[in-house]
Design an enzyme around this catalytic site. Structure first.
Site, PDB file in Angstrom:
ATOM      1  N   GLU A  19      39.790  -2.577  62.415  1.00 52.14           N
ATOM      2  CA  GLU A  19      38.822  -3.321  62.844  1.00 52.14           C
ATOM      3  C   GLU A  19      38.013  -3.993  61.579  1.00 52.14           C
ATOM      4  O   GLU A  19      37.536  -5.236  61.968  1.00 52.14           O
ATOM      5  CB  GLU A  19      37.559  -2.438  63.422  1.00 52.14           C
ATOM      6  N   ASP A  92      38.991   2.061  65.249  1.00 51.49           N
ATOM      7  CA  ASP A  92      38.363   3.444  64.976  1.00 51.49           C
ATOM      8  C   ASP A  92      38.511   4.472  66.181  1.00 51.49           C
ATOM      9  O   ASP A  92      39.002   4.155  67.227  1.00 51.49           O
ATOM     10  CB  ASP A  92      36.791   3.093  65.042  1.00 51.49           C
ATOM     11  N   ASP A  94      37.169   6.173  68.248  1.00 51.72           N
ATOM     12  CA  ASP A  94      36.309   6.551  69.482  1.00 51.72           C
ATOM     13  C   ASP A  94      36.666   5.600  70.488  1.00 51.72           C
ATOM     14  O   ASP A  94      37.438   5.171  70.725  1.00 51.72           O
ATOM     15  CB  ASP A  94      34.959   6.221  68.715  1.00 51.72           C
ATOM     16  N   GLU A  96      35.159   2.737  71.858  1.00 49.14           N
ATOM     17  CA  GLU A  96      35.271   1.606  71.653  1.00 49.14           C
ATOM     18  C   GLU A  96      36.508   1.199  70.920  1.00 49.14           C
ATOM     19  O   GLU A  96      37.404   0.256  71.378  1.00 49.14           O
ATOM     20  CB  GLU A  96      34.053   0.921  70.954  1.00 49.14           C
ATOM     21  N   TYR A 309      31.838   3.302  55.145  1.00 45.00           N
ATOM     22  CA  TYR A 309      31.536   2.595  56.450  1.00 45.00           C
ATOM     23  C   TYR A 309      29.859   3.038  56.609  1.00 45.00           C
ATOM     24  O   TYR A 309      29.704   4.092  56.681  1.00 45.00           O
ATOM     25  CB  TYR A 309      32.460   2.733  57.449  1.00 45.00           C
ATOM     26  N   ARG A 311      28.302   2.323  59.505  1.00 45.36           N
ATOM     27  CA  ARG A 311      27.953   2.349  61.079  1.00 45.36           C
ATOM     28  C   ARG A 311      28.541   3.669  61.497  1.00 45.36           C
ATOM     29  O   ARG A 311      29.585   3.828  61.859  1.00 45.36           O
ATOM     30  CB  ARG A 311      28.432   1.333  61.881  1.00 45.36           C
ATOM     31  N   HIS A 354      33.812   8.339  61.810  1.00 43.97           N
ATOM     32  CA  HIS A 354      33.745   7.918  60.440  1.00 43.97           C
ATOM     33  C   HIS A 354      33.162   8.904  59.783  1.00 43.97           C
ATOM     34  O   HIS A 354      32.279   9.724  60.192  1.00 43.97           O
ATOM     35  CB  HIS A 354      33.177   6.566  60.205  1.00 43.97           C
TER      36      HIS A 354
END
Length: 702
Positions: A19, A92, A94, A96, A309, A311, A354
DNA sequence: CAGTGAGCGAGCTTCCGCTTGACTT
């Protein structure tokens, strides 16, 4: 040129798609020349912005399109895929990320039919983790994709039904949504508590004692065997009168030892909270600076990504990072290295894609790289570095000495207490500079012991008022949203921004204050959609998404259960509720300078303003006059320069009169005729003052 | 401590969650 052409005709490679571009650069280094790593920059395919795009009569089928402005990137990825003999989707790990992988798979295989495309995932960017992931490709988890689809569709249905209702009933351009409206509600409800709060007077009583050459202050903690409740000055005087001639001795000295554990490394929310509380940064500013540190800062010529990262909802730390930090602590503070590494656990709803936010290399201490960073970057980096390193060090120990002082005469049952805390074992505090505990008031413990006789110097009664609840700051609202499981690391800062952009909320002294419009919108939403604009709604949604992800329920079923009654209510309110469009417009006795018609006070994007009631034939507008300019007689109006509000003369630049103090409308100084303003200082609080520096009417220094 | 300075209403607007630049709003 020639070299480039040669390079192009090489053998096929494996294309890896992640991403974030910064992540792509790092991973490419780890994987070597037979892999090519590209970034999708988030979602490339999504619902169109301009319409609902959900077929509510056909199982809520969403209509997906390429996101505006992303077509070029998608084409590039498609052509890169064509040149490769395998694609690994590494978005990622997760919900999303799974959806991004799913959309990419569809878009890439459409152009390259027989290309093998698989999914890989990892939860940390280390060579070991990446290599392990590449060695174990899987397929896309459809149940997870469905859960994301349900989340996406639900948010679209809520937002794109409620917002148009507000356009119709209140004002164009407004918005409502599952997350932003709960945030607004929290802010408005806090404001109600503040409005309802009645401050109560109370007093505290301290006594100043002299012992040998020092004097110190002790606080009354007990009177006649009970905790003193002093409501008025008279209550305090009653005690001082009774005690004024008493002989005081130290009755008891106690030692209390405490262990202070370091805090876990940062999640996004914790980072924003600490940066707000310690450094005064807004959430937005924190994230911008963190992005710069993440993308890389030139250190000695080479760009280095300084933090992981930013976020994340996890406090997890990779083994490599643990080895790194334990090595550093062992070399620099060997006494503070615990026998084994501390393990922290992330929040219940953490998706854990993350690691925690931490420095990538502990050897880059804040001091070491201070010349490579600007002031704010350095301050943010310092708190990230300190918090991480401290989290793997030994606990600190403190010792609190506390003495009770009473009159000799047992009939005068009063206890005054003085205490002081010392850090006996520094532990993790050895690395805290920016995050060092703020100085405790009260200071050191006086060198007294049991039985010492003390001389009373004087009493020190102090008036106080109970404090109402505080308004939310960025830190406060982010903390509450996270605790309630509303929003995600990537949305905390944008959620605050949207409330500001809509004019629902303004920022005053770092506090979030709801506007008239904000409170109105909140009332409407709570009255008609109280069950949606509610933290429990998101909690229920998450439960539903878990069921979808566990294949216990189909996603359209979940959405249907919500949507049917919701839509009925939307239609009902649309029909029954009276439009209050224009209700925020107030008539005024000002006349339009162009056509003579009366002007109305309207609420625009930047606050209130005056507009001609003959709109749209007459488009005259002006700012609201707050006072008369003492220099030229023109109107004083509110202006906004780079973020700061001030009050200046409309005749600028001919007249440069300007002040930062809020003019009290229509109040002229009876002495000099200039206008009165609201000033503020610590001693007097908010108070009236004359704006004329040479006038002594209600004069104040500041 | 110095210096700060436009236009907004109506006009198809709006959600949440991923991700960075391109900007002169």
């Amino acid at each position: 040129m020639a070299v480039k052409t040669v390079k192009k005709i090489n053998k096929k490679k494996t294309l890896v798609i992640v991403e974030s571009p910064a992540k792509a650069r790092t991973i490419e280094k780890y994987l070597g020349p037979s892999y090519r790593v590209k970034a999708s920059m988030g979602h490339l395919i999504d619902l169109p912005k301009s319409r609902l795009a959900i077929d509510v009569d056909n199982n809520f089928e969403p209509e997906y399109i390429t996101v505006r402005g992303r077509a070029k990137l998608l084409k590039e990825l498609q052509s890169d895929a064509k040149k490769s003999d395998e694609v690994l989707l590494a978005s990622d790990n997760d919900r999303e990320g799974e959806a991004i992988a799913w959309h990419l798979q569809k878009a890439l295989s459409a152009k390259n039919e027989n290309l093998p495309i698989s999914r890989i995932s990892f939860n940390e960017i280390t060579p070991q983790a990446i290599k392990a992931a590449v060695a174990a490709p899987t397929s896309i988890d459809d149940a997870k994709v469905n859960a994301q689809k349900a989340r996406r569709v639900l948010d679209r249905l809520v937002g794109y039904n409620l917002s148009p209702l507000l356009w119709k009933k209140v004002k164009n351009g407004l918005s409502a949504g599952r997350v932003q409206s709960v945030a607004l509600r929290l802010i408005c409800e806090r404001e109600k508590e503040i409005d309802a709060f009645i401050p109560e007077e109370y007093w505290t009583l301290a006594a100043v004692f002299k012992f040998e050459k020092t004097s110190f202050s002790a606080t009354l903690v007990s009177w006649k065997g009970e905790k003193p409740e002093l409501r008025t000055e008279a209550d305090a005087q009653e005690i001082t009168a009774a005690l004024k001639d008493a002989a005081f001795t130290v009755k008891d000295v106690r030692e209390t030892y405490r262990t202070l554990h370091p805090r876990p490394p940062f999640t996004t929310s914790q980072l924003q909270q600490t940066a707000a509380n310690r450094l005064g940064f807004t959430s937005k500013k924190t994230m911008q600076l963190a992005q710069q540190l993440y993308e890389g800062v030139s250190i000695g010529g080479a760009p280095i990504g300084l933090i992981t990262y930013m976020r994340t909802d996890s406090v997890r730390i990779s083994q490599a990072a643990l080895d790194d930090v334990r090595g550093w602590i062992g070399r620099n503070h060997p006494g503070e290295l615990p026998g084994k590494a501390a393990v922290y656990s992330s929040g219940k709803q953490a998706q854990d894609a993350h690691e925690a936010v931490r420095p990538t290399y502990v050897k880059y201490t804040p001091d070491e790289i201070k010349d490579s960073l600007n002031r704010d970057q350095l301050r943010l980096y310092s708190i990230i570095w300190e918090r991480f390193v401290a989290s793997q060090m030994k606990a600190a120990q403190t010792c609190t000495l506390s003495a009770d002082i009473s009159p000799e005469d047992p009939a005068l049952a009063a206890v005054f207490r003085v205490s002081g805390t010392n850090v006996t074992e520094q532990g993790f505090m050895k690395v805290l500079k920016t995050l060092a505990p703020k100085e405790e008031k009260g200071g050191l413990f006086p060198g007294i012991k049991r039985g010492d006789e003390l001389k009373l110097k004087r009493f020190n009664p102090e008036q106080h008022f109970t404090q109402g609840p505080a308004r939310f700051t960025d830190a406060g609202i982010v903390k509450t949203l996270e605790e309630k499981g509303i929003g995600r690391p990537s949305t905390y800062a944008p959620t605050i921004s949207v409330l500001l952009d809509r004019g629902y909320v303004s920022r005053a002294n770092k506090q979030l204050v709801p506007s008239v419009l904000g409170r109105l919108i909140c009332n409407i939403l709570v009255e008609h959609f109280g069950d949606v604009v509610n933290a429990d709604f998101t909690a229920g949604m998450e439960t539903g998404l878990d069921e979808v992800e566990g294949s216990a329920r189909s996603w359209p079923d979940m959405i249907r259960d919500f949507y049917k009654p919701f839509k009925v209510r939307v239609d009902e309110v649309g029909k029954k509720m009276e439009s209050i469009k224009g209700v925020l417009d107030e008539k005024t006795d000002q006349l339009c300078g162009k056509c003579g018609r009366p002007m109305v006070k309207k609420l625009g994007r930047y606050g209130y303003f005056l507009a001609c009631s003959g709109f749209p034939e007459c488009r005259n507008t002006k700012s609201i006059p707050l006072a008369k300019c003492p220099k030229c007689g023109g109107d004083i109006v509110a202006r906004r320069g780079r973020g700061k509000k001030f009050y200046g003369c409309v005749n600028y630049p001919e007249c440069d009169f300007l002040t930062h103090h809020l003019p009290l409308s229509g109040q002229a100084c009876p002495k000099c005729g200039w206008f009165l303003v609201e000033k503020y200082d610590k001693r007097n609080g908010p108070h009236k003052a004359c704006i004329n520096p040479d006038c002594d009417y209600l004069h104040s220094e500041d």
